[in-house]
Motif scaffolding. Structure first.
Motif, PDB file in Angstrom:
ATOM      1  N   SER A 117     101.450  19.980  87.870  1.00  0.00           N
ATOM      2  CA  SER A 117     101.386  21.442  87.765  1.00  0.00           C
ATOM      3  C   SER A 117     102.755  22.111  87.799  1.00  0.00           C
ATOM      4  CB  SER A 117     100.504  22.024  88.877  1.00  0.00           C
ATOM      5  OG  SER A 117     101.091  21.826  90.152  1.00  0.00           O
ATOM      6  N   HIS A 118     103.797  21.425  88.254  1.00  0.00           N
ATOM      7  CA  HIS A 118     105.129  22.030  88.198  1.00  0.00           C
ATOM      8  C   HIS A 118     105.544  22.287  86.757  1.00  0.00           C
ATOM      9  CE1 HIS A 118     105.965  21.833  92.459  1.00  0.00           C
ATOM     10  NE2 HIS A 118     105.463  20.619  92.482  1.00  0.00           N
ATOM     11  N   LEU A 161     104.872  30.452  83.649  1.00  0.00           N
ATOM     12  CA  LEU A 161     104.301  31.562  84.406  1.00  0.00           C
ATOM     13  C   LEU A 161     105.369  32.591  84.759  1.00  0.00           C
ATOM     14  CD1 LEU A 161     101.801  29.979  86.996  1.00  0.00           C
ATOM     15  CD2 LEU A 161     101.234  31.467  85.076  1.00  0.00           C
ATOM     16  N   CYS A 162     106.471  32.119  85.293  1.00  0.00           N
ATOM     17  CA  CYS A 162     107.541  33.036  85.705  1.00  0.00           C
ATOM     18  C   CYS A 162     108.106  33.802  84.513  1.00  0.00           C
ATOM     19  CB  CYS A 162     108.644  32.264  86.422  1.00  0.00           C
ATOM     20  SG  CYS A 162     108.167  31.607  88.037  1.00  0.00           S
ATOM     21  N   ARG A 163     108.280  33.114  83.393  1.00  0.00           N
ATOM     22  CA  ARG A 163     108.821  33.777  82.208  1.00  0.00           C
ATOM     23  C   ARG A 163     107.866  34.838  81.673  1.00  0.00           C
ATOM     24  NH1 ARG A 163     110.767  28.547  81.448  1.00  0.00           N
ATOM     25  NH2 ARG A 163     109.059  27.901  80.056  1.00  0.00           N
ATOM     26  N   ALA A 164     106.581  34.696  81.963  1.00  0.00           N
ATOM     27  CA  ALA A 164     105.594  35.683  81.534  1.00  0.00           C
ATOM     28  C   ALA A 164     105.414  36.802  82.566  1.00  0.00           C
ATOM     29  CB  ALA A 164     104.251  34.998  81.287  1.00  0.00           C
ATOM     30  N   GLY A 165     106.217  36.778  83.617  1.00  0.00           N
ATOM     31  CA  GLY A 165     106.151  37.829  84.620  1.00  0.00           C
ATOM     32  C   GLY A 165     105.108  37.619  85.697  1.00  0.00           C
ATOM     33  N   VAL A 166     104.559  36.405  85.782  1.00  0.00           N
ATOM     34  CA  VAL A 166     103.593  36.085  86.831  1.00  0.00           C
ATOM     35  C   VAL A 166     104.344  35.444  87.993  1.00  0.00           C
ATOM     36  CG1 VAL A 166     101.518  34.804  87.454  1.00  0.00           C
ATOM     37  CG2 VAL A 166     101.763  35.742  85.138  1.00  0.00           C
ATOM     38  N   ALA A 208      94.202  37.067  84.989  1.00  0.00           N
ATOM     39  CA  ALA A 208      93.783  36.703  83.627  1.00  0.00           C
ATOM     40  C   ALA A 208      94.960  36.158  82.832  1.00  0.00           C
ATOM     41  CB  ALA A 208      93.170  37.913  82.922  1.00  0.00           C
ATOM     42  N   ARG A 209      96.138  36.742  83.015  1.00  0.00           N
ATOM     43  CA  ARG A 209      97.333  36.256  82.332  1.00  0.00           C
ATOM     44  C   ARG A 209      97.687  34.848  82.795  1.00  0.00           C
ATOM     45  NH1 ARG A 209     100.094  35.892  77.898  1.00  0.00           N
ATOM     46  NH2 ARG A 209     102.347  36.226  78.044  1.00  0.00           N
ATOM     47  N   ALA A 210      97.573  34.597  84.096  1.00  0.00           N
ATOM     48  CA  ALA A 210      97.870  33.266  84.627  1.00  0.00           C
ATOM     49  C   ALA A 210      96.910  32.228  84.055  1.00  0.00           C
ATOM     50  CB  ALA A 210      97.791  33.274  86.152  1.00  0.00           C
ATOM     51  N   VAL A 211      95.638  32.588  83.925  1.00  0.00           N
ATOM     52  CA  VAL A 211      94.649  31.668  83.343  1.00  0.00           C
ATOM     53  C   VAL A 211      95.005  31.375  81.895  1.00  0.00           C
ATOM     54  CG1 VAL A 211      92.233  31.392  82.680  1.00  0.00           C
ATOM     55  CG2 VAL A 211      92.813  32.403  84.898  1.00  0.00           C
ATOM     56  N   GLU A 212      95.330  32.425  81.140  1.00  0.00           N
ATOM     57  CA  GLU A 212      95.664  32.269  79.722  1.00  0.00           C
ATOM     58  C   GLU A 212      96.868  31.350  79.531  1.00  0.00           C
ATOM     59  OE1 GLU A 212      97.478  34.965  76.055  1.00  0.00           O
ATOM     60  OE2 GLU A 212      96.942  35.920  77.956  1.00  0.00           O
ATOM     61  N   ILE A 213      97.891  31.549  80.351  1.00  0.00           N
ATOM     62  CA  ILE A 213      99.131  30.771  80.184  1.00  0.00           C
ATOM     63  C   ILE A 213      98.906  29.318  80.571  1.00  0.00           C
ATOM     64  CG2 ILE A 213     101.469  30.454  81.090  1.00  0.00           C
ATOM     65  CD1 ILE A 213     101.544  33.549  81.347  1.00  0.00           C
ATOM     66  N   THR A 214      98.322  29.076  81.735  1.00  0.00           N
ATOM     67  CA  THR A 214      98.203  27.688  82.201  1.00  0.00           C
ATOM     68  C   THR A 214      97.219  26.887  81.357  1.00  0.00           C
ATOM     69  OG1 THR A 214      96.582  28.347  83.897  1.00  0.00           O
ATOM     70  CG2 THR A 214      98.906  28.260  84.546  1.00  0.00           C
ATOM     71  N   ALA A 215      96.269  27.561  80.719  1.00  0.00           N
ATOM     72  CA  ALA A 215      95.341  26.851  79.840  1.00  0.00           C
ATOM     73  C   ALA A 215      96.061  26.189  78.670  1.00  0.00           C
ATOM     74  CB  ALA A 215      94.278  27.818  79.323  1.00  0.00           C
ATOM     75  N   ARG A 216      97.261  26.642  78.358  1.00  0.00           N
ATOM     76  CA  ARG A 216      98.035  26.072  77.254  1.00  0.00           C
ATOM     77  C   ARG A 216      98.642  24.725  77.611  1.00  0.00           C
ATOM     78  NH1 ARG A 216     101.778  31.425  76.316  1.00  0.00           N
ATOM     79  NH2 ARG A 216     100.099  32.934  75.872  1.00  0.00           N
ATOM     80  N   TYR A 217      98.607  24.356  78.886  1.00  0.00           N
ATOM     81  CA  TYR A 217      99.323  23.166  79.350  1.00  0.00           C
ATOM     82  C   TYR A 217      98.368  22.164  79.991  1.00  0.00           C
ATOM     83  CZ  TYR A 217     103.109  26.407  78.543  1.00  0.00           C
ATOM     84  OH  TYR A 217     103.955  27.309  77.943  1.00  0.00           O
ATOM     85  N   PRO A 218      97.608  21.435  79.182  1.00  0.00           N
ATOM     86  CA  PRO A 218      96.689  20.441  79.756  1.00  0.00           C
ATOM     87  C   PRO A 218      97.417  19.360  80.543  1.00  0.00           C
ATOM     88  CG  PRO A 218      96.853  20.200  77.369  1.00  0.00           C
ATOM     89  CD  PRO A 218      97.513  21.485  77.713  1.00  0.00           C
ATOM     90  N   THR A 219      98.683  19.062  80.194  1.00  0.00           N
ATOM     91  CA  THR A 219      99.436  18.086  80.983  1.00  0.00           C
ATOM     92  C   THR A 219     100.051  18.730  82.227  1.00  0.00           C
ATOM     93  OG1 THR A 219     101.414  18.416  79.613  1.00  0.00           O
ATOM     94  CG2 THR A 219      99.938  16.602  79.016  1.00  0.00           C
TER      95      THR A 219
END
Length: 264
Positions: A119-120, A126-131, A174-185
């Motif tokens: 998850s790292h 996340l940070c770059r998206a302002g989360v 919702a933004r955090a969900v959207e972003i992390t969903a892009r990274y299955p690894t």
């Protein structure tokens, strides 16, 4: 990047192999894929692979080595699993048996290595998206909890789902969900949002691993599957030996998480 940290994954792996970097990789080399490690005897490797296939959220497979071959190749990354992580955890019959910096003496002709997502990997995006990603002072790791949610067993492996938690402002969940969903690894989208009791977590202030959480007014607890999960499944199998990364001490790969490795 942390002060004094190497500026490339290759430099980090070379320092680790030389015994000159024994610290955690959490919080450094933002944007690069980090990977958890599991090494088992060949006779248990199929069970581990099946466990990962049945539980892809906590155990996303990046690479699997040939039996006896300690070198892993992922895109431009060529890494020796015996030396290129800063710290390892050795297991004997399901019990921890030390945390060496070099596992060359423990590598066997039937060893099979698995690289699993971490998850790292998604924290930089996340940070770059302002989360905001809030950690306790002096820490670059999230609090981690053992849930009462069972994983799907495979052969000799079974155990509970383990999750990491990051407190996210309600307006940004919702933004955090959207972003992390892009990274299955990076374990992908969260497995749970909100009430920790739904996962069997009685007290957020007392994680099973890692530092205490930092939660501000208006935050919502958000839980992601965690790579500690297979480390709790291995003791059920009680193999003669197994090797994992020490918590927070991952293998860092060359490619950026926003670009798939060449040839993959």
């Amino acid at each position: 990047m942390s002060a004094g940290a190497p500026d490339t994954p290759r430099a980090l792996r070379e320092l680790a192999a030389a015994g000159r970097w024994n610290g955690p990789t959490a919080g450094i080399l933002d944007g690069h894929q980090q990977a958890n490690l599991v090494i088992v005897p060949r006779e248990l490797a199929y069970d581990v692979l099946l466990y990962c296939v049945r539980n892809p959220k906590p155990c996303p497979v990046i690479a699997v080595t040939e039996p006896g071959d300690p070198v892993v190749r992922v895109g431009t990354t060529v890494a020796d699993l015996r030396t290129d992580l800063p710290r390892y955890r050795l297991w004997r019959h399901g019990e921890p048996a030390g945390e060496p910096h070099d596992i060359t003496p423990y590598w066997r002709d039937d060893s099979v290595g698995f690289l699993l997502g971490c998850s790292h990997t998604f924290e930089g995006p996340l940070c770059r998206a302002g989360v905001p990603v809030r950690y306790a002072p002096g820490s670059a790791a999230p609090p981690v909890y053992v849930t009462d949610v069972p994983t799907r067993p495979a052969g000799r492996l079974s155990g509970p789902l383990v999750v990491s938690m990051r407190a996210i402002p309600a307006a940004l969940v919702a933004r955090a969900v959207e972003i992390t969903a892009r990274y299955p690894t990076g374990h992908g989208a969260p497995v749970h949002i909100g009430d920790p009791a739904a996962l069997g977590i009685a007290d957020l202030s007392r994680p099973d691993f890692g530092p205490s959480p930092v939660i501000e007014d208006g935050d919502v607890p958000v839980f992601w599957a965690c790579g500690v999960t297979p480390q709790l499944a291995l003791p059920a199998a009680a193999p003669e030996y197994a090797i994992t990364h020490a918590p927070g001490h991952m293998l860092v790969l060359d490619h950026l998480v926003d670009a798939a490795p060449e040839g993959q």
